[in-house]
Scaffold this active site. Structure first.
Site, PDB file in Angstrom:
ATOM      1  N   ASN A  92       0.834  -1.201   0.000  1.00 50.48           N
ATOM      2  CA  ASN A  92       0.000   0.000   0.000  1.00 50.48           C
ATOM      3  C   ASN A  92       0.868   1.249   0.000  1.00 50.48           C
ATOM      4  O   ASN A  92       1.917   1.308   0.632  1.00 50.48           O
ATOM      5  CB  ASN A  92      -1.018   0.005   1.152  1.00 50.48           C
ATOM      6  CG  ASN A  92      -0.429  -0.256   2.522  1.00 50.48           C
ATOM      7  OD1 ASN A  92       0.549  -0.982   2.666  1.00 50.48           O
ATOM      8  ND2 ASN A  92      -1.030   0.341   3.533  1.00 50.48           N
ATOM      9  N   GLU A 137       0.432   5.218   0.586  1.00 51.40           N
ATOM     10  CA  GLU A 137      -0.490   6.247   1.082  1.00 51.40           C
ATOM     11  C   GLU A 137      -0.074   7.633   0.605  1.00 51.40           C
ATOM     12  O   GLU A 137       1.003   7.813   0.024  1.00 51.40           O
ATOM     13  CB  GLU A 137      -0.568   6.153   2.608  1.00 51.40           C
ATOM     14  CG  GLU A 137      -1.148   4.815   3.050  1.00 51.40           C
ATOM     15  CD  GLU A 137      -1.406   4.703   4.544  1.00 51.40           C
ATOM     16  OE1 GLU A 137      -0.942   5.559   5.319  1.00 51.40           O
ATOM     17  OE2 GLU A 137      -2.102   3.735   4.927  1.00 51.40           O
ATOM     18  N   ALA A 154      -0.707  12.084   1.504  1.00 50.11           N
ATOM     19  CA  ALA A 154      -1.208  13.117   2.413  1.00 50.11           C
ATOM     20  C   ALA A 154      -2.644  13.503   2.043  1.00 50.11           C
ATOM     21  O   ALA A 154      -3.441  13.868   2.916  1.00 50.11           O
ATOM     22  CB  ALA A 154      -0.299  14.335   2.374  1.00 50.11           C
ATOM     23  N   ALA A 155      -2.946  13.450   0.754  1.00 51.03           N
ATOM     24  CA  ALA A 155      -4.345  13.571   0.306  1.00 51.03           C
ATOM     25  C   ALA A 155      -4.895  12.146   0.344  1.00 51.03           C
ATOM     26  O   ALA A 155      -4.740  11.389  -0.622  1.00 51.03           O
ATOM     27  CB  ALA A 155      -4.407  14.166  -1.084  1.00 51.03           C
ATOM     28  N   CYS A 176      -4.197   0.723  -2.338  1.00 48.96           N
ATOM     29  CA  CYS A 176      -4.003  -0.528  -1.602  1.00 48.96           C
ATOM     30  C   CYS A 176      -2.916  -1.392  -2.267  1.00 48.96           C
ATOM     31  O   CYS A 176      -2.649  -1.270  -3.468  1.00 48.96           O
ATOM     32  CB  CYS A 176      -5.291  -1.347  -1.597  1.00 48.96           C
ATOM     33  SG  CYS A 176      -6.629  -0.637  -0.632  1.00 48.96           S
ATOM     34  N   GLU A 228      -3.039  -4.602  -2.994  1.00 50.66           N
ATOM     35  CA  GLU A 228      -3.536  -5.542  -4.003  1.00 50.66           C
ATOM     36  C   GLU A 228      -3.643  -4.871  -5.369  1.00 50.66           C
ATOM     37  O   GLU A 228      -3.298  -5.458  -6.401  1.00 50.66           O
ATOM     38  CB  GLU A 228      -4.916  -6.084  -3.608  1.00 50.66           C
ATOM     39  CG  GLU A 228      -4.928  -6.888  -2.320  1.00 50.66           C
ATOM     40  CD  GLU A 228      -5.157  -6.059  -1.062  1.00 50.66           C
ATOM     41  OE1 GLU A 228      -4.721  -4.880  -1.024  1.00 50.66           O
ATOM     42  OE2 GLU A 228      -5.771  -6.581  -0.127  1.00 50.66           O
TER      43      GLU A 228
HETATM   44  N1  THU Z   1      -5.281  -1.475   2.524  1.00 53.43           N
HETATM   45  C1  THU Z   1      -4.752  -2.309   1.589  1.00 53.43           C
HETATM   46  O1  THU Z   1      -3.622  -2.112   1.139  1.00 53.43           O
HETATM   47  N2  THU Z   1      -5.512  -3.336   1.144  1.00 53.43           N
HETATM   48  C2  THU Z   1      -6.781  -3.611   1.570  1.00 53.43           C
HETATM   49  O2  THU Z   1      -7.423  -4.493   1.032  1.00 53.43           O
HETATM   50  C3  THU Z   1      -7.335  -2.852   2.678  1.00 53.43           C
HETATM   51  C4  THU Z   1      -6.591  -1.639   3.100  1.00 53.43           C
HETATM   52  C5  THU Z   1      -4.494  -0.322   2.971  1.00 53.43           C
HETATM   53  C6  THU Z   1      -5.053   1.010   2.578  1.00 53.43           C
HETATM   54  C7  THU Z   1      -4.450   1.902   3.621  1.00 53.43           C
HETATM   55  O3  THU Z   1      -3.150   2.297   3.205  1.00 53.43           O
HETATM   56  C8  THU Z   1      -4.316   1.026   4.845  1.00 53.43           C
HETATM   57  O4  THU Z   1      -4.415  -0.314   4.382  1.00 53.43           O
HETATM   58  C9  THU Z   1      -5.376   1.270   5.899  1.00 53.43           C
HETATM   59  O5  THU Z   1      -6.656   1.191   5.351  1.00 53.43           O
END
Ligand code: THU
EC number: 3.5.4.5
Length: 162
Positions: A62, A64, A66-67, A73, A75
């Site tokens: 994943n 992330e 700041a916005a 994710c 996957e």
């Molecule tokens: N996240 C994933 O990478 N995969 C998922 O299926 C669920 C959530 C990530 C998104 C975010 O960076 C962090 O987990 C918290 O939601």
């Protein structure tokens, strides 16, 4: 009127060591990818590893932002990489694992709805099921034989055809 029932079947492994060797390797790759996550906001690291029909493994974590909604994710990071770089390969399996800096995750965390929809696109495109194997940081491992197990009534391109 009538009621119809949908049943879900999944396999439970007591721990990762119960998976067949190739799947253990795939989960290990997911764990390595998980450690490369960029998750300074949620502190929730997710790793995904995809086994292609060629035997190649591609990974994602994943990412992330700041916005917040601009993040992605693990996957989808992995499956879009596979789609972009290996468009003619079939996706056989996806292994997913998570690790939180703030809490112990000892039970499987399943892919979010948006990731299920993204995986569904490739399963429909390749006309072959994609196995999904997922776990927390430790503990039980769940496996489903097809994305549609996690997302019944999947929306796919057949609805768009004239
Ligand atoms: N996240 C994933 O990478 N995969 C998922 O299926 C669920 C959530 C990530 C998104 C975010 O960076 C962090 O987990 C918290 O939601």
């Amino acid at each position: 009127m009538e009621e119809r029932k949908i049943e879900t079947t999944y396999t439970v492994y007591a721990h990762v060591g119960e998976l067949e060797q190739a799947e253990q390797t795939l989960m290990q790759k997911a764990a390595e990818a998980r450690d490369k996550a960029y998750a300074p906001y949620s502190k929730f690291n997710v790793g995904a590893a995809i086994l292609l029909s060629s035997g190649a493994i591609v990974t994602g974590s994943n990412q992330e932002n700041a916005a917040y909604p601009s993040g992605l994710c693990a996957e989808r990071t992995a499956i879009y990489y596979a789609g972009a770089n290996f468009p003619n390969d079939t996706i056989a399996k996806i292994a997913i694992t998570v690790k939180s800096e703030t809490t112990a995750v000892n039970s499987p965390a399943s892919p979010c709805g948006a990731c299920r929809q993204a995986i569904a696109e490739y399963e429909f495109k390749q006309k072959q099921p994609i196995e999904i194997i997922f776990m927390g940081e430790t503990g039980e491992v769940y496996k489903v034989n097809s994305l549609t197990t996690l997302l019944p009534f999947t929306f796919n391109s057949s609805y768009l055809k004239k």
